[in-house]
Scaffold this motif. Structure first.
Motif, mmCIF file in Angstrom:
data_model
loop_
_atom_site.group_PDB
_atom_site.id
_atom_site.type_symbol
_atom_site.label_atom_id
_atom_site.label_comp_id
_atom_site.label_asym_id
_atom_site.label_seq_id
_atom_site.Cartn_x
_atom_site.Cartn_y
_atom_site.Cartn_z
ATOM 1 N N TYR A 40 0.807 -1.223 0.000
ATOM 2 C CA TYR A 40 0.000 0.000 0.000
ATOM 3 C C TYR A 40 0.843 1.277 0.000
ATOM 4 N N GLN A 41 2.170 1.143 0.139
ATOM 5 C CA GLN A 41 3.032 2.331 0.211
ATOM 6 C C GLN A 41 3.006 3.108 -1.088
ATOM 7 N N ARG A 42 3.149 4.417 -0.947
ATOM 8 C CA ARG A 42 3.289 5.288 -2.111
ATOM 9 C C ARG A 42 4.646 5.026 -2.762
ATOM 10 N N PRO A 43 4.815 5.421 -4.025
ATOM 11 C CA PRO A 43 6.123 5.258 -4.678
ATOM 12 C C PRO A 43 7.195 6.121 -4.025
ATOM 13 N N TYR A 44 8.443 5.775 -4.316
ATOM 14 C CA TYR A 44 9.588 6.561 -3.867
ATOM 15 C C TYR A 44 9.684 7.775 -4.776
ATOM 16 N N LYS A 45 9.286 8.932 -4.264
ATOM 17 C CA LYS A 45 9.170 10.145 -5.071
ATOM 18 C C LYS A 45 10.365 11.090 -4.950
ATOM 19 N N TRP A 46 11.254 10.826 -3.986
ATOM 20 C CA TRP A 46 12.374 11.752 -3.831
ATOM 21 C C TRP A 46 13.224 11.757 -5.094
ATOM 22 N N THR A 47 13.655 12.960 -5.461
ATOM 23 C CA THR A 47 14.500 13.139 -6.643
ATOM 24 C C THR A 47 15.895 13.561 -6.185
ATOM 25 N N HIS A 77 4.547 -0.550 11.374
ATOM 26 C CA HIS A 77 3.488 -1.489 11.765
ATOM 27 C C HIS A 77 4.137 -2.858 11.911
ATOM 28 N N LYS A 78 4.149 -3.363 13.156
ATOM 29 C CA LYS A 78 4.704 -4.694 13.401
ATOM 30 C C LYS A 78 3.635 -5.717 13.022
ATOM 31 N N THR A 79 3.946 -6.545 12.029
ATOM 32 C CA THR A 79 2.974 -7.499 11.520
ATOM 33 C C THR A 79 2.987 -8.795 12.333
ATOM 34 N N ALA A 80 2.025 -9.637 12.069
ATOM 35 C CA ALA A 80 1.942 -10.933 12.754
ATOM 36 C C ALA A 80 3.165 -11.796 12.450
ATOM 37 N N ASN A 81 3.813 -11.559 11.289
ATOM 38 C CA ASN A 81 5.013 -12.318 10.901
ATOM 39 C C ASN A 81 6.299 -11.708 11.450
ATOM 40 N N ASN A 82 6.165 -10.714 12.320
ATOM 41 C CA ASN A 82 7.304 -10.005 12.915
ATOM 42 C C ASN A 82 8.134 -9.204 11.915
ATOM 43 N N TYR A 83 7.497 -8.787 10.815
ATOM 44 C CA TYR A 83 8.111 -7.805 9.933
ATOM 45 C C TYR A 83 7.689 -6.440 10.426
ATOM 46 N N TYR A 84 8.446 -5.431 10.037
ATOM 47 C CA TYR A 84 8.112 -4.063 10.392
ATOM 48 C C TYR A 84 7.830 -3.301 9.103
ATOM 49 N N ASP A 85 6.546 -3.160 8.771
ATOM 50 C CA ASP A 85 6.142 -2.428 7.578
ATOM 51 C C ASP A 85 6.293 -0.933 7.819
ATOM 52 N N ILE A 86 6.879 -0.253 6.852
ATOM 53 C CA ILE A 86 7.043 1.199 6.952
ATOM 54 C C ILE A 86 5.736 1.866 6.541
ATOM 55 N N VAL A 87 5.102 2.521 7.504
ATOM 56 C CA VAL A 87 3.868 3.260 7.234
ATOM 57 C C VAL A 87 4.221 4.692 6.845
ATOM 58 N N ASP A 88 5.206 5.270 7.510
ATOM 59 C CA ASP A 88 5.662 6.612 7.185
ATOM 60 C C ASP A 88 7.172 6.677 7.420
ATOM 61 N N GLY A 89 7.882 7.295 6.472
ATOM 62 C CA GLY A 89 9.331 7.423 6.576
ATOM 63 C C GLY A 89 10.066 6.666 5.485
ATOM 64 N N GLN A 90 9.308 6.155 4.507
ATOM 65 C CA GLN A 90 9.918 5.369 3.429
ATOM 66 C C GLN A 90 10.921 6.186 2.612
ATOM 67 N N GLN A 91 10.561 7.429 2.259
ATOM 68 C CA GLN A 91 11.429 8.248 1.409
ATOM 69 C C GLN A 91 12.801 8.431 2.066
ATOM 70 N N ARG A 92 12.759 8.777 3.349
ATOM 71 C CA ARG A 92 13.979 9.018 4.114
ATOM 72 C C ARG A 92 14.774 7.725 4.301
ATOM 73 N N THR A 93 14.072 6.625 4.589
ATOM 74 C CA THR A 93 14.747 5.348 4.842
ATOM 75 C C THR A 93 15.475 4.855 3.591
ATOM 76 N N ILE A 94 14.816 4.919 2.452
ATOM 77 C CA ILE A 94 15.465 4.517 1.196
ATOM 78 C C ILE A 94 16.650 5.435 0.913
#
Length: 197
Positions: A40-47, A77-94
């Motif tokens: 559901y994440q938005r695309p990586y928009k940083w240029t 968001h910590k999922t049932a599989n113990n992954y950590y989905d990035i809800v906000d902060g994807q642009q900065r993390t990438i």
């Protein structure tokens, strides 16, 4: 505050290289953090402009001898599989991942920083296919303009150990989106299709 909401702080190096969140509100580290970019994440928009600004901000903080430089908030968001989905902060993390990798390529470091986060498929849409490699090349050129090896290594050390993120972790996805919405209410306006995602 909800019992499922956890606040923490992490250095960029702990998060991206060591897969650890530095310390939670009880001063304990959180190990085995496997960051994921959910569908559901938005695309990586940083240029190139955005990653250059990020690097300029880091260089300025470093030159001002800031002991720690807070670079924003990461909502997970910590999922049932113990992954950590990035809800906000994807642009900065990438972008930080690409920056560490770019510096690594320009230093004679025996042990390269392995960033497992970059092993997932980031080329999931046209924006990502264009922006990930373009931003990496931009950062590589920018790092290449730092003439001294010692200065590059010092920059890498500063990014890994002094650049910090505030981290919000929740196991409740709707709570994660509610927090995301409140964080972004004052920022760049989201389009209706972004909210639907």
């Amino acid at each position: 505050m909800s019992k499922s909401l956890q606040l923490a702080i992490t250095t960029i190096g702990n998060l991206l290289v060591d897969n650890t969140i530095t310390r939670d509100s009880n001063n304990n580290s959180i190990e085995n953090i496997e960051l994921k970019i959910p569908n559901y994440q938005r695309p990586y928009k940083w240029t190139a402009k955005n990653v250059i600004q990020l690097m300029d901000d880091i260089l300025k903080a470093k030159s001002e001898n800031k002991e720690s430089y807070r670079v924003g908030t990461l909502i997970l968001h910590k999922t049932a599989n113990n992954y950590y989905d990035i809800v906000d902060g994807q642009q900065r993390t990438i972008s930080f991942s690409l920056l560490i990798k770019a510096i690594d390529e320009k230093v004679k470091n025996e042990t390269k920083n392995s960033i497992s986060f970059l092993n997932q498929n980031l080329n999931t849409n046209p924006d990502n296919k264009r922006n990930v490699p373009n931003n990496y090349r931009t950062l590589e050129r920018r790092v290449g303009n730092i003439p001294e090896e010692k200065d590059r290594l010092d920059l890498l050390d500063y990014i890994k150990n002094q650049c910090e993120l505030i981290v919000v972790i929740t196991e409740d996805l709707s709570e994660a989106f509610q927090f995301f919405d409140s964080q972004n209410a004052r920022g760049k306006k989201l389009y209706p299709h972004d909210l639907l995602k």
